[in-house]
Motif scaffolding. Structure first.
Motif, PDB file in Angstrom:
ATOM      1  N   VAL A  23       0.850  -1.196   0.000  1.00 34.17           N
ATOM      2  CA  VAL A  23       0.000   0.000   0.000  1.00 34.17           C
ATOM      3  C   VAL A  23       0.879   1.238   0.000  1.00 34.17           C
ATOM      4  N   GLU A  24       0.325   2.322  -0.414  1.00 34.46           N
ATOM      5  CA  GLU A  24       1.031   3.589  -0.336  1.00 34.46           C
ATOM      6  C   GLU A  24       1.099   4.015   1.127  1.00 34.46           C
ATOM      7  N   HIS A  25       2.276   4.470   1.521  1.00 33.14           N
ATOM      8  CA  HIS A  25       2.451   4.906   2.907  1.00 33.14           C
ATOM      9  C   HIS A  25       1.575   6.123   3.156  1.00 33.14           C
ATOM     10  N   PRO A  26       0.784   6.121   4.241  1.00 31.46           N
ATOM     11  CA  PRO A  26      -0.001   7.320   4.541  1.00 31.46           C
ATOM     12  C   PRO A  26       0.913   8.530   4.672  1.00 31.46           C
ATOM     13  N   LYS A  27       0.452   9.662   4.192  1.00 30.18           N
ATOM     14  CA  LYS A  27       1.259  10.875   4.316  1.00 30.18           C
ATOM     15  C   LYS A  27       1.481  11.144   5.792  1.00 30.18           C
ATOM     16  N   ARG A  28       2.745  11.172   6.173  1.00 32.56           N
ATOM     17  CA  ARG A  28       3.091  11.322   7.584  1.00 32.56           C
ATOM     18  C   ARG A  28       3.066  12.793   7.964  1.00 32.56           C
ATOM     19  N   PHE A  29       2.223  13.092   8.920  1.00 33.39           N
ATOM     20  CA  PHE A  29       2.154  14.469   9.368  1.00 33.39           C
ATOM     21  C   PHE A  29       3.261  14.717  10.384  1.00 33.39           C
ATOM     22  N   GLU A  30       3.781  15.913  10.396  1.00 30.12           N
ATOM     23  CA  GLU A  30       4.843  16.283  11.322  1.00 30.12           C
ATOM     24  C   GLU A  30       4.220  17.130  12.416  1.00 30.12           C
ATOM     25  N   SER A  31       4.166  16.594  13.606  1.00 30.39           N
ATOM     26  CA  SER A  31       3.512  17.292  14.705  1.00 30.39           C
ATOM     27  C   SER A  31       4.323  18.505  15.124  1.00 30.39           C
ATOM     28  N   GLU A  32       3.647  19.411  15.799  1.00 34.19           N
ATOM     29  CA  GLU A  32       4.363  20.586  16.307  1.00 34.19           C
ATOM     30  C   GLU A  32       5.350  20.183  17.393  1.00 34.19           C
ATOM     31  N   HIS A  33       5.081  19.060  18.052  1.00 36.02           N
ATOM     32  CA  HIS A  33       6.039  18.550  19.032  1.00 36.02           C
ATOM     33  C   HIS A  33       7.351  18.186  18.348  1.00 36.02           C
ATOM     34  N   PHE A  34       7.257  17.493  17.204  1.00 30.29           N
ATOM     35  CA  PHE A  34       8.450  17.048  16.490  1.00 30.29           C
ATOM     36  C   PHE A  34       9.188  18.224  15.867  1.00 30.29           C
ATOM     37  N   ARG A  35       8.465  19.182  15.341  1.00 27.34           N
ATOM     38  CA  ARG A  35       9.124  20.361  14.763  1.00 27.34           C
ATOM     39  C   ARG A  35       9.945  21.088  15.820  1.00 27.34           C
ATOM     40  N   ALA A  36       9.362  21.257  17.004  1.00 26.42           N
ATOM     41  CA  ALA A  36      10.082  21.945  18.082  1.00 26.42           C
ATOM     42  C   ALA A  36      11.294  21.135  18.527  1.00 26.42           C
TER      43      ALA A  36
END
Length: 293
Positions: A23-36
């Motif tokens: 399957v196509e990998h779901p588009k992984r969202f980048e949380s604001e926790h990870f950005r920080a």
């Protein structure tokens, strides 16, 4: 947070009854926790001397363009950053939570990781003020807030205390025969890449064409060129031998004149030798005392 629906793809199967849907990998969202967390980790890395970096040399800046193989990748591997008297240090947590594994993580078990991290960081009192100075003001709240639900698991998973083990692309996600990455090879073996002698070839090609890892059986300079098979992939012709050895409490070894041993010690033996047993070559002897290894 709801995840995007998986897109269907082809099916892989063999003669015995199993099927894997591709399957196509779901588009992984980048949380604001990870950005920080990532922003803070990059600030910490910029303050570190090359000799203090936890895993290998600093990537070379490739200039403009998305060349991720030449940039740090942040691995969700349990990154416990602390500030010592005169430098930053990174310890690894008892376990790291890979991003996708948060969806099966028990909040109570993750909270134990939080408690252990808080105890470690309390032993380094310069850490929280230093993180605040770098703009990571959520650190103290993360460490003192019990984890009770999926939101708490997500915040911890993407925090500086889990998600920011800095690795090159190869050491993070690579596969043999190029660079073995932590996502694909067992950490007790992969970890040796960061402590082995530079002239010892940890990863080798086996006679059936698969790739595995080997270790010396004695200390450097011993003259014993025998190697122990430390890892082979499932499906390798050597896999049953390793399984049998482990079941009996034995080692699976290859002799000093085998092609595998010759690969492992190629940079430690003199040209023209037909066995890895014997004394170190002159250049290798100057680099370290003690096993082939």
């Amino acid at each position: 947070m709801a995840q995007p629906e998986l897109q269907r793809g082809g099916i892989e199967s063999e003669s015995h009854p199993w099927q894997i849907r591709l399957v196509e990998h779901p588009k992984r969202f980048e949380s604001e926790h990870f950005r920080a967390a990532k922003e803070t980790a990059h600030k910490i890395l910029s303050q570190m001397n090359d000799a203090d970096l936890p895993y290998g040399p600093r990537p070379v800046d490739p200039g403009p363009g998305p060349n991720r193989s030449e940039r740090w990748e942040m691995h969700h591997g349990g990154s416990l950053w602390v500030k010592g008297a005169d430098r930053w240090l990174m310890f690894r947590a008892r376990v790291g939570i890979e991003w996708s594994m948060q969806f099966c993580a028990d909040p109570g078990k993750v909270d134990r990781l939080r408690q252990e991290a808080a105890e470690l960081i309390a032993a380094f009192p310069l850490t929280l003020p230093a993180l605040t100075q770098l703009g990571y003001e959520r650190a103290e709240e993360l460490l003192r807030t019990p984890i009770k639900d999926a939101d708490g698991v997500e915040a911890w998973t993407d925090s500086l205390f889990n998600s920011c083990v800095p690795l090159s692309h190869g050491n993070h996600q690579g596969v043999l025969p190029e660079v073995p990455g932590e996502h694909h090879y067992p950490w007790p073996v992969k970890g040796a890449d960061f402590v082995r002698y530079d002239d010892f070839q940890l990863w080798v090609t086996l006679p059936d064409g698969t790739h595995g890892a080997v270790a010396p059986v004695d200390r450097r300079g011993s003259g014993d060129g025998t190697v122990r098979l430390a890892f082979v992939p499932e499906g390798s012709e050597a896999a049953p031998s390793i399984a049998k050895a482990q079941d009996r409490g034995l080692m699976a070894v290859l002799p000093a004149d085998s092609d595998v041993a010759m690969q492992a010690f190629a940079r430690q033996i003199a040209p023209g030798r037909h066995t890895a047993a014997g004394p170190l070559a002159a250049g290798a002897a100057r680099r370290g005392n003690g096993a082939h290894g």
